[in-house]
Design a protein around this motif. Structure first.
Motif, PDB file in Angstrom:
ATOM      1  N   ASP A   1      12.044  13.473 -11.044  1.00  0.00           N
ATOM      2  CA  ASP A   1      12.785  13.050  -9.858  1.00  0.00           C
ATOM      3  C   ASP A   1      11.797  12.691  -8.761  1.00  0.00           C
ATOM      4  N   LEU A   2      12.054  11.559  -8.096  1.00  0.00           N
ATOM      5  CA  LEU A   2      11.173  11.134  -7.017  1.00  0.00           C
ATOM      6  C   LEU A   2      11.433  11.961  -5.760  1.00  0.00           C
ATOM      7  N   ASP A   3      10.364  12.399  -5.124  1.00  0.00           N
ATOM      8  CA  ASP A   3      10.467  13.170  -3.881  1.00  0.00           C
ATOM      9  C   ASP A   3      10.354  12.276  -2.657  1.00  0.00           C
ATOM     10  N   VAL A   4       9.579  11.210  -2.777  1.00  0.00           N
ATOM     11  CA  VAL A   4       9.360  10.297  -1.657  1.00  0.00           C
ATOM     12  C   VAL A   4       9.556   8.870  -2.136  1.00  0.00           C
ATOM     13  N   GLN A   5      10.419   8.118  -1.436  1.00  0.00           N
ATOM     14  CA  GLN A   5      10.568   6.689  -1.659  1.00  0.00           C
ATOM     15  C   GLN A   5      10.482   6.000  -0.308  1.00  0.00           C
ATOM     16  N   PHE A   6       9.698   4.945  -0.225  1.00  0.00           N
ATOM     17  CA  PHE A   6       9.422   4.298   1.049  1.00  0.00           C
ATOM     18  C   PHE A   6       9.689   2.797   0.946  1.00  0.00           C
ATOM     19  N   ASP A   7       9.805   2.156   2.117  1.00  0.00           N
ATOM     20  CA  ASP A   7      10.131   0.728   2.145  1.00  0.00           C
ATOM     21  C   ASP A   7       8.888  -0.171   2.203  1.00  0.00           C
ATOM     22  N   GLN A   8       8.063  -0.008   3.211  1.00  0.00           N
ATOM     23  CA  GLN A   8       6.916  -0.899   3.399  1.00  0.00           C
ATOM     24  C   GLN A   8       5.574  -0.192   3.238  1.00  0.00           C
ATOM     25  N   ASN A   9       5.415   0.944   3.912  1.00  0.00           N
ATOM     26  CA  ASN A   9       4.134   1.654   3.864  1.00  0.00           C
ATOM     27  C   ASN A   9       4.363   3.161   3.848  1.00  0.00           C
ATOM     28  N   HIS A  10       3.441   3.859   3.202  1.00  0.00           N
ATOM     29  CA  HIS A  10       3.478   5.323   3.200  1.00  0.00           C
ATOM     30  C   HIS A  10       2.048   5.806   3.021  1.00  0.00           C
ATOM     31  N   SER A  11       1.701   6.875   3.719  1.00  0.00           N
ATOM     32  CA  SER A  11       0.361   7.443   3.554  1.00  0.00           C
ATOM     33  C   SER A  11       0.429   8.958   3.649  1.00  0.00           C
ATOM     34  N   PHE A  12      -0.552   9.607   3.059  1.00  0.00           N
ATOM     35  CA  PHE A  12      -0.661  11.058   3.166  1.00  0.00           C
ATOM     36  C   PHE A  12      -2.114  11.462   3.019  1.00  0.00           C
ATOM     37  N   GLN A  13      -2.416  12.655   3.517  1.00  0.00           N
ATOM     38  CA  GLN A  13      -3.755  13.197   3.486  1.00  0.00           C
ATOM     39  C   GLN A  13      -3.821  14.300   2.444  1.00  0.00           C
ATOM     40  N   LEU A  14      -4.893  14.322   1.666  1.00  0.00           N
ATOM     41  CA  LEU A  14      -5.144  15.405   0.721  1.00  0.00           C
ATOM     42  C   LEU A  14      -6.641  15.662   0.734  1.00  0.00           C
ATOM     43  N   GLY A  15      -7.030  16.848   1.206  1.00  0.00           N
ATOM     44  CA  GLY A  15      -8.455  17.084   1.404  1.00  0.00           C
ATOM     45  C   GLY A  15      -8.980  16.098   2.425  1.00  0.00           C
TER      46      GLY A  15
END
Length: 273
Positions: A115-129
């Motif tokens: 199951d998808l947790d995040v669905q976005f339209d144009q842009n999406h970003s996240f930080q990891l480390g």
């Protein structure tokens, strides 16, 4: 992290053994970024100190990647990204257990067995480390939910099916709307990146994507001029050989189909009238 140990171990292998293992192995790209190759398929891996990101855990690769991940890191897969919903790429997600799964809003709510947790339209970003993962929708074309993944600070783009360094377009262009496909390439080209990792084929750079764009422009212009001059697709296949690209992957197998596919698209779209 086990980056240094992994690199040192590979250095000790004989060339023959290293080559054999590289067919199903991690290849270092830059910093925390690797790709895992299984046959002609590449999956992107970002191994940070706070978790691991996998892009396109296709079913041919997912379990092998999981089972060999300890060669890179002791951090589990925490994020899955699906470049698009074609089954040969969007499968195998169930191999990783409880992760955050991300895809474009045009993708179905369940993809790759999760199951998808995040669905976005144009842009999406996240930080990891210390890594930032930037996702950009490329618009309609080769699938309606295609996204590009850029990893910073390494400035690596992972681009699937839309283009690949020095590789002909897939067979007859797949019946896609070539104008939309071209716009996808332009959108990807406008991204800020240095290293180009494709879903299939070898690693390249930003200039390689520009070169693919130029090939599509040249192919469209040449085929259209030939059709307007009354030439058949078969005649154009014989004439439009592009010898300067004869070293490209799949040149012999796909060049004729590229010409025929472009001719079919231009005729069906009314561009020849």
């Amino acid at each position: 992290m086990k980056h240094i140990l992994f690199s040192a171990a590979m250095a000790l292998l004989s060339p023959a053994v290293a080559a054999a293992r590289s067919a199903d192995a991690f290849t270092h790209v830059a910093g925390n970024v690797y790709y895992f190759q299984n046959g002609s398929y590449n999956s992107l891996v970002v191994a940070t100190d706070e978790g691991t990101v996998v892009v396109d855990p296709n079913g041919r690769t997912a379990r092998k990647l999981r089972d060999n991940l300890s060669a890179l890191t002791d951090q589990p897969v925490t994020h899955l990204i699906f470049s698009h919903s074609h089954g040969d790429h969007a499968s195998g997600g169930e191999a990783y257990g409880d992760v955050e799964a991300i895809a474009h809003s045009n993708a179905p709510p369940k993809l790759g067995g999760v199951d998808l947790d995040v669905q976005f339209d144009q842009n999406h970003s996240f930080q990891l480390g210390y890594n930032t993962i930037e996702l950009t929708y490329l618009g309609p074309g080769d699938e309606e939910d295609m996204i590009a993944t850029v990893v910073r600070p390494e400035n690596v783009v992972f681009l699937v099916d839309v283009a690949a360094p020095e590789r002909m377009f897939y067979t007859s262009l797949g019946g896609d709307n070539v104008e939309d496909w071209y716009q996808q390439i332009l959108t990807a080209e406008a991204l800020d990146f240095d290293i180009f990792v494709p879903g299939h084929g070898r690693v390249g750079n930003h200039g390689d994507l520009t070169n693919v764009k130029l090939y599509m422009e040249e192919l469209r212009t040449d085929v259209l001029a030939g059709l307007k001059a009354g030439k058949s697709a078969n005649k154009l296949v014989n004439e439009l050989t592009y010898p300067e690209r004869s070293h490209w992957q799949q040149y012999d197998a796909w060049r004729p189909s590229n010409v025929r596919g472009m001719a079919e698209y231009l005729i069906n779209s009314g561009a020849v009238d």
